[in-house]
Design an enzyme around this catalytic site. Structure first.
Site, PDB file in Angstrom:
ATOM      1  N   HIS A  65       5.587   4.399  12.697  1.00 34.10           N
ATOM      2  CA  HIS A  65       5.699   4.325  11.235  1.00 34.10           C
ATOM      3  C   HIS A  65       6.829   5.276  10.863  1.00 34.10           C
ATOM      4  CE1 HIS A  65       4.015   4.116   7.038  1.00 34.10           C
ATOM      5  NE2 HIS A  65       4.625   5.282   6.965  1.00 34.10           N
TER       6      HIS A  65
ATOM      7  N   ASN B  21       9.871   4.768   3.385  1.00 32.40           N
ATOM      8  CA  ASN B  21       9.761   3.775   4.456  1.00 32.40           C
ATOM      9  C   ASN B  21      11.076   3.054   4.760  1.00 32.40           C
ATOM     10  OD1 ASN B  21       6.747   3.464   5.019  1.00 32.40           O
ATOM     11  ND2 ASN B  21       6.786   3.330   2.770  1.00 32.40           N
TER      12      ASN B  21
ATOM     13  N   HIS C 211      10.153   6.664   8.506  1.00 32.74           N
ATOM     14  CA  HIS C 211      10.796   6.804   7.198  1.00 32.74           C
ATOM     15  C   HIS C 211      12.287   7.054   7.403  1.00 32.74           C
ATOM     16  CE1 HIS C 211       7.163   7.606   4.359  1.00 32.74           C
ATOM     17  NE2 HIS C 211       6.854   6.715   5.280  1.00 32.74           N
TER      18      HIS C 211
ATOM     19  N   CYS D  15       9.326   9.517  -0.979  1.00 31.93           N
ATOM     20  CA  CYS D  15       8.781  10.617  -0.190  1.00 31.93           C
ATOM     21  C   CYS D  15       8.375  11.719  -1.165  1.00 31.93           C
ATOM     22  CB  CYS D  15       9.835  11.128   0.789  1.00 31.93           C
ATOM     23  SG  CYS D  15       9.272  12.544   1.757  1.00 31.93           S
TER      24      CYS D  15
ATOM     25  N   ARG E  18       0.842  -1.207   0.000  1.00 33.38           N
ATOM     26  CA  ARG E  18       0.000   0.000   0.000  1.00 33.38           C
ATOM     27  C   ARG E  18       0.878   1.258   0.000  1.00 33.38           C
ATOM     28  NH1 ARG E  18      -1.036   4.882   1.751  1.00 33.38           N
ATOM     29  NH2 ARG E  18      -0.466   4.217   3.849  1.00 33.38           N
ATOM     30  N   ASP E  19       1.468   1.579   1.133  1.00 31.01           N
ATOM     31  CA  ASP E  19       2.236   2.820   1.233  1.00 31.01           C
ATOM     32  C   ASP E  19       3.432   2.813   0.285  1.00 31.01           C
ATOM     33  OD1 ASP E  19       2.891   5.333   2.215  1.00 31.01           O
ATOM     34  OD2 ASP E  19       4.044   4.551   3.885  1.00 31.01           O
TER      35      ASP E  19
END
Lengths: 294, 294
Positions: free
Chosen positions: B202, B244, B204, B235, B12-13
């Site tokens: 979460h 991520n 990055h 990003c 997803r992300d």
């Protein structure tokens, strides 16, 4: 707030492993640009066999072209007596001697047994003291070796004791192939710091553990960290991965953690932007590509 | 030895921010491959407006094509009631609701005020409880915002208290643009953990602090970490940098630190190797390129 000395090894360890070769004048310009950012120590050249390491050819030219700044320690790598003599004649402030803890790696890379390298380390450190320049000794493959696998920390501690007995200004533990995780780094730095010498760490980010390892090293008492502007330099044993931790990414991290480095982060990012142009390819460092914050 | 739940958000992300679009069947294959490695939780789809996020088109097709494994929690992102209803109808195990702590970011990305998003969070969490599925709420830009700069941790803590009052299964703090350093992460996770809900992070790696932040989060009591296979996903606010943290690099780090994840690292590296081929470009993760050690 603690304080850490950062040594930028980009002009030597970085460029030595880059696909683009830079002329001595450009390498000297890189060093001058780094010195202007406040980086207190820079490894500027390697006094090794130019036939074996053509990237480092013209070490004397690099040193002779520098615009030396007061307060900056200009260092070079020497791996034998002849290299030390060239470094001394060139007029550097500090000699870096390095050898590997694993026998196979040291014999392949240094052409010497570990015992032989230890003897040379003692000699170079002694000569540096006599000649009034600083010296450091780095123990490579201190956590893992591409040929022998995991390296016994007890073995490294024994080597470290012999190095410290020779009396260098600092001893460094190098994660040459970037395999360590923080608790291994903390444990070995703690052990070696007990020997009574200032301890540094030379960390690679080959498996994305480098920055966490840097914090672990500091937490365990390390006072010196090697890093490379832009993360310059790869890993010969993992050609698709990265090598040195990036100096500006390290400084960003340390700034955030309240660890003083006296480096101007914006200026350092500017050096990586310039270096990307000079080399003609992007560098591994993330910060200069992302931009600082806030 | 502690234990951590890793949620892979790559399908997803990650894919949402990749330059290559994958068909639903390939996205489902990615999820199936991840599930086979032992990753206990996977964010498989986003139930958002397909016109706005074409990478996530066909969420129902992805879910319908999965070979569901017992024990794996299959999750989806929903940002409003309509998305939640689609997710529920598709038959997922867990809904992820997300909003940003900074007003500007939330209004631009969610089309809602922070207060409005908080209300929707409460509604979605309540409906999930009624419908017998799990729910998490992620507070984005919890450390920094590309529009507003540093985000006040006190403000985030107030939002977190309101989220926890709604009763999701977990609350996550997101460093959406990768600016945090470990002591900020540790402080905010500590504050939010005191609210009595399980806390996740979460993170990055946009400025190379992501993995050190992961350890800091765990040290402060986080029990859940998002990560993305291969470091998939960039990003939008730093197009030349990474997004991520990579799941396999995180697992390597946690393995070394004695934190249990129950993920088969070799199998996970295999997924990144496959994914590199499927996407036609190298991924940001270092470990799959360097190889594991020893």
């Amino acid at each position: 707030m603690s304080a850490i000395t950062v040594c930028d090894v980009g002009p030597r360890d970085g460029l030595q492993n880059d696909s683009t070769m830079l002329e001595p004048a450009l390498r000297a310009e890189l060093v001058d640009r780094l010195a202007a950012t406040g980086v207190p120590r820079i490894e500027v050249a390697s006094f090794v066999n130019e036939a074996r390491v053509p990237q480092m050819a013209g070490a004397e030219d690099v040193v002779g072209t520098l615009h030396r700044r007061p307060g900056v320690v200009y260092c070079g790598l020497a791996l034998n007596e002849r290299g030390y003599e060239r470094l001394l004649a060139a007029g550097l402030d500090e000699v870096h001697f390095s050898f590997a803890a694993s026998e196979t790696f040291n014999q392949r890379n240094q052409g010497s047994t570990v015992a032989g390298s230890l003897a040379t380390a003692g000699s170079v450190v002694g000569r540096a003291r006599t000649n009034g320049i600083r010296s450091t000794v780095t123990i490579g493959t201190a956590f893992g070796c591409p040929f022998e696998g995991i390296v016994d920390p007890g073995h490294v501690a024994e080597l470290a004791a012999q190095v410290v007995a020779a009396g260098p200004d600092e001893i460094l533990l190098a994660d040459t192939i970037g395999v360590a995780t923080p608790r291994q780094v903390a444990a070995l730095v703690t052990t070696v710091a007990r020997l009574g010498s200032p301890v540094g760490a030379h960390l690679h980010n080959t498996r994305n553990t480098g920055y966490a390892n840097a914090l672990a090293a500091i937490g365990a008492g390390a006072t010196l960290l090697d890093a490379s502007v832009g993360g310059l330099g790869g890993c010969p044993f993992a050609p698709r991965a990265t090598g040195n931790i990036a100096t500006e990414d390290l400084v960003y991290l340390l700034d955030g953690e309240g660890v003083e480095t006296r480096v101007d982060l914006d200026a350092l990012i500017g050096v990586s932007e310039w270096l990307e142009q000079a080399l003609g390819h992007p560098l591994e460092g993330q910060l200069y590509r992302a931009g600082r914050f806030p």
